[in-house]
Motif scaffolding. Structure first.
Motif, mmCIF file in Angstrom:
data_model
loop_
_atom_site.group_PDB
_atom_site.id
_atom_site.type_symbol
_atom_site.label_atom_id
_atom_site.label_comp_id
_atom_site.label_asym_id
_atom_site.label_seq_id
_atom_site.Cartn_x
_atom_site.Cartn_y
_atom_site.Cartn_z
ATOM 1 N N LEU A 259 -23.014 7.659 3.310
ATOM 2 C CA LEU A 259 -22.987 8.122 1.867
ATOM 3 C C LEU A 259 -23.796 7.124 0.880
ATOM 4 O O LEU A 259 -24.458 7.436 -0.016
ATOM 5 C CB LEU A 259 -21.562 8.255 1.321
ATOM 6 N N ILE A 260 -23.510 5.754 1.322
ATOM 7 C CA ILE A 260 -24.585 4.723 0.658
ATOM 8 C C ILE A 260 -26.051 4.977 0.987
ATOM 9 O O ILE A 260 -26.861 4.827 0.048
ATOM 10 C CB ILE A 260 -24.228 3.336 0.877
ATOM 11 N N ALA A 261 -26.415 5.154 2.112
ATOM 12 C CA ALA A 261 -27.635 5.389 2.541
ATOM 13 C C ALA A 261 -28.375 6.540 1.880
ATOM 14 O O ALA A 261 -29.551 6.711 1.847
ATOM 15 C CB ALA A 261 -27.803 5.267 4.099
ATOM 16 N N HIS A 262 -27.431 7.589 1.425
ATOM 17 C CA HIS A 262 -27.932 8.886 0.961
ATOM 18 C C HIS A 262 -27.838 8.775 -0.678
ATOM 19 O O HIS A 262 -27.703 9.795 -1.214
ATOM 20 C CB HIS A 262 -27.294 9.814 1.391
ATOM 21 N N GLY A 263 -27.714 7.529 -1.186
ATOM 22 C CA GLY A 263 -27.938 7.262 -2.588
ATOM 23 C C GLY A 263 -26.573 6.974 -3.450
ATOM 24 O O GLY A 263 -26.741 6.922 -4.513
ATOM 25 N N ALA A 264 -25.457 7.057 -2.636
ATOM 26 C CA ALA A 264 -24.369 6.757 -3.608
ATOM 27 C C ALA A 264 -24.218 5.614 -4.316
ATOM 28 O O ALA A 264 -24.338 4.418 -4.102
ATOM 29 C CB ALA A 264 -23.103 6.777 -2.580
ATOM 30 N N MET A 265 -24.165 5.572 -5.637
ATOM 31 C CA MET A 265 -23.923 4.632 -6.366
ATOM 32 C C MET A 265 -22.529 4.255 -7.211
ATOM 33 O O MET A 265 -22.194 3.316 -7.414
ATOM 34 C CB MET A 265 -24.939 4.668 -7.741
ATOM 35 N N VAL A 266 -21.758 5.340 -6.707
ATOM 36 C CA VAL A 266 -20.397 5.688 -7.103
ATOM 37 C C VAL A 266 -19.704 6.395 -5.976
ATOM 38 O O VAL A 266 -20.192 7.415 -5.518
ATOM 39 C CB VAL A 266 -20.088 6.608 -8.698
ATOM 40 N N LEU A 267 -18.659 5.737 -5.420
ATOM 41 C CA LEU A 267 -17.786 6.467 -4.255
ATOM 42 C C LEU A 267 -16.423 6.574 -4.848
ATOM 43 O O LEU A 267 -15.772 5.521 -5.123
ATOM 44 C CB LEU A 267 -17.928 5.572 -2.970
ATOM 45 N N GLN A 268 -16.174 7.977 -5.007
ATOM 46 C CA GLN A 268 -14.666 8.400 -5.230
ATOM 47 C C GLN A 268 -13.878 8.244 -3.863
ATOM 48 O O GLN A 268 -14.186 8.954 -2.946
ATOM 49 C CB GLN A 268 -14.385 9.456 -6.044
ATOM 50 N N THR A 269 -12.736 7.389 -3.768
ATOM 51 C CA THR A 269 -12.002 7.371 -2.542
ATOM 52 C C THR A 269 -10.538 7.513 -2.554
ATOM 53 O O THR A 269 -10.181 7.232 -3.668
ATOM 54 C CB THR A 269 -12.652 6.020 -2.053
ATOM 55 N N ASP A 270 -10.083 7.761 -1.557
ATOM 56 C CA ASP A 270 -8.541 7.751 -1.290
ATOM 57 C C ASP A 270 -8.013 6.376 -0.842
ATOM 58 O O ASP A 270 -6.981 6.249 -0.615
ATOM 59 C CB ASP A 270 -8.059 8.761 -0.441
ATOM 60 N N ARG A 271 -9.181 5.768 -0.609
ATOM 61 C CA ARG A 271 -8.840 4.283 0.309
ATOM 62 C C ARG A 271 -9.606 3.156 -0.709
ATOM 63 O O ARG A 271 -10.427 2.349 -0.265
ATOM 64 C CB ARG A 271 -9.469 4.112 1.676
ATOM 65 N N PRO A 272 -9.181 3.002 -1.810
ATOM 66 C CA PRO A 272 -9.918 2.060 -2.620
ATOM 67 C C PRO A 272 -9.659 0.586 -2.286
ATOM 68 O O PRO A 272 -10.745 -0.107 -2.428
ATOM 69 C CB PRO A 272 -9.191 2.422 -4.218
ATOM 70 N N LYS A 273 -8.443 0.178 -1.795
ATOM 71 C CA LYS A 273 -8.415 -1.263 -1.324
ATOM 72 C C LYS A 273 -9.403 -1.401 -0.270
ATOM 73 O O LYS A 273 -10.287 -2.416 -0.258
ATOM 74 C CB LYS A 273 -7.106 -1.426 -0.834
ATOM 75 N N GLU A 274 -9.399 -0.677 0.844
ATOM 76 C CA GLU A 274 -10.232 -0.799 1.986
ATOM 77 C C GLU A 274 -11.860 -0.655 1.617
ATOM 78 O O GLU A 274 -12.596 -1.570 1.949
ATOM 79 C CB GLU A 274 -9.904 0.155 3.098
ATOM 80 N N LEU A 275 -12.162 0.129 0.970
ATOM 81 C CA LEU A 275 -13.439 0.191 0.393
ATOM 82 C C LEU A 275 -13.927 -0.990 -0.500
ATOM 83 O O LEU A 275 -15.104 -1.346 -0.248
ATOM 84 C CB LEU A 275 -13.604 1.624 -0.481
ATOM 85 N N GLN A 277 -12.982 -3.905 -0.191
ATOM 86 C CA GLN A 277 -13.090 -4.882 1.060
ATOM 87 C C GLN A 277 -14.279 -4.935 1.615
ATOM 88 O O GLN A 277 -15.143 -5.826 1.949
ATOM 89 C CB GLN A 277 -11.703 -5.148 1.869
ATOM 90 N N TYR A 278 -14.775 -3.598 1.929
ATOM 91 C CA TYR A 278 -16.119 -3.428 2.747
ATOM 92 C C TYR A 278 -17.009 -3.664 2.250
ATOM 93 O O TYR A 278 -17.963 -4.148 2.318
ATOM 94 C CB TYR A 278 -15.787 -1.822 3.193
ATOM 95 N N LEU A 279 -17.247 -3.048 0.685
ATOM 96 C CA LEU A 279 -18.311 -3.333 -0.068
ATOM 97 C C LEU A 279 -18.368 -4.694 -0.457
ATOM 98 O O LEU A 279 -19.642 -5.379 -0.522
ATOM 99 C CB LEU A 279 -18.015 -2.512 -1.373
ATOM 100 N N LYS A 280 -17.346 -5.549 -0.690
ATOM 101 C CA LYS A 280 -17.596 -6.956 -0.975
ATOM 102 C C LYS A 280 -18.069 -7.675 0.020
ATOM 103 O O LYS A 280 -19.008 -8.734 0.119
ATOM 104 C CB LYS A 280 -16.249 -7.633 -1.328
ATOM 105 N N ALA A 281 -17.545 -7.289 1.570
ATOM 106 C CA ALA A 281 -18.302 -7.991 2.690
ATOM 107 C C ALA A 281 -19.432 -7.727 2.643
ATOM 108 O O ALA A 281 -20.355 -8.584 3.401
ATOM 109 C CB ALA A 281 -17.548 -7.571 4.013
ATOM 110 N N LYS A 282 -20.219 -6.640 2.174
ATOM 111 C CA LYS A 282 -21.433 -6.177 2.398
ATOM 112 C C LYS A 282 -22.418 -6.681 1.270
ATOM 113 O O LYS A 282 -23.445 -6.560 0.900
ATOM 114 C CB LYS A 282 -21.656 -4.718 2.531
ATOM 115 N N LYS A 283 -21.687 -7.660 0.296
ATOM 116 C CA LYS A 283 -22.095 -7.782 -0.996
ATOM 117 C C LYS A 283 -22.807 -6.828 -1.855
ATOM 118 O O LYS A 283 -23.708 -6.860 -2.586
ATOM 119 C CB LYS A 283 -23.162 -8.911 -0.716
#
Length: 286
Positions: A259-275, A277-283
């Motif tokens: 999704l990020i590779a296809h342009g997502a600048m905002v991701l609406q999620t049912d897993r906000p905590k995990e997402l 953590q994932y994004l922070k790890a990717k900076k």
């Protein structure tokens, strides 16, 4: 300034700009509903404390005209009551308890839009007003009253012509995000018409098939200052590139990465905590 220093400074500024541009915002669908009843004041408070950038909620109206937060057409699934929100006055609907994810009735009650906006006022979070199309005027009045207009995102799956016809006086006053189904043949034209006539905050792009040309190249959207908003919560909204693929199967390559590779600048999620953590790890998130 020497050429070497100048080039070093230029590279640094470019890196900073690219880093800021590549940040991905997180929108919590119905708040932190895994730890509080969905669409409850507690769910929105939890999500905000977690560090999300947006909370999504759904609007409905009671029989006496109060705008409350409720996703379904009835309160049957999410409370210990039965019926439509419009079957009750606010005092009546307030007596029901919201159910948690296990279906147990809690001490949380259906909140009003006013309560939510006052709770989140001044906090670094936007509020995504889903199912708000019939209630733009009422919502706008509440946002004006609470001084939170700049924190709210209005949205609808309509064309620009339909928006202008129904709410001509509000177009220039609100932050607006069109919802566009990319599976429809006129999807790109709908986006283009909006870009010609107004400055949308973002475009929420939904798709059951991931073959749209808009996913392959959406610079015509971002070059106009609008964000690309993609949903990772349900397979029917993202051709299977969903949250659970990442969280339950550990496959971020075909979910959040895709999704990020296809342009997502905002991701609406049912897993906000995990997402987060994932994004922070990717900076990709502060």
């Amino acid at each position: 300034m020497t050429t070497k220093i100048f080039l070093s400074a230029l590279l640094l500024l470019t890196a900073i700009g690219a880093s800021a541009q590549n940040k991905v915002m997180v929108a919590a669908h119905r708040g932190d509903w895994r730890n509080a009843p969905e669409n409850s004041l507690l769910a929105f408070k939890n999500a905000t404390a977690m560090g999300v950038d947006v909370v999504e909620l759904d609007l409905a109206k009671t029989s006496d005209g109060v705008i409350v937060i409720m996703h379904d057409q009835t309160i049957d699934r999410t409370t210990n009551g039965k019926g439509k929100p419009s079957d009750f006055t606010f005092d009546e609907i307030r007596k029901f308890g919201l159910r948690n994810g296990l279906g147990r009735v809690t001490n949380n009650h259906i909140p009003t839009l006013k309560e939510v906006m006052l709770e989140l006022k001044g906090k670094p979070v936007m509020v995504n007003l889903d199912k708000s199309w019939p209630y733009y005027n009422e919502a706008y009045a509440i946002l004006q009253e609470t001084g939170t207009l700049t924190q709210a995102i209005f949205k609808a799956e309509v064309t620009y012509a339909e928006l202008k016809d129904k709410y001509p006086a509000l177009i220039s006053k609100i932050t607006y995000m069109p919802i566009v189904n990319l599976d429809k043949p006129d999807a790109k034209q709908i986006i283009t018409n909006y870009l010609k006539n107004m400055k949308p905050y973002a475009f929420e792009l939904n798709f059951k098939q991931d073959t749209s040309s808009v996913l392959k190249d959406n610079k015509f959207i971002t070059s106009k200052g609008a964000k690309v908003w993609l949903n990772s919560l349900w397979a029917s909204l993202n051709a299977g590139h969903e949250d659970d693929l990442a969280v339950e199967q550990g496959n971020t390559k075909d979910s959040w990465d895709w999704l990020i590779a296809h342009g997502a600048m905002v991701l609406q999620t049912d897993r906000p905590k995990e997402l987060l953590q994932y994004l922070k790890a990717k900076k990709l998130h502060n």
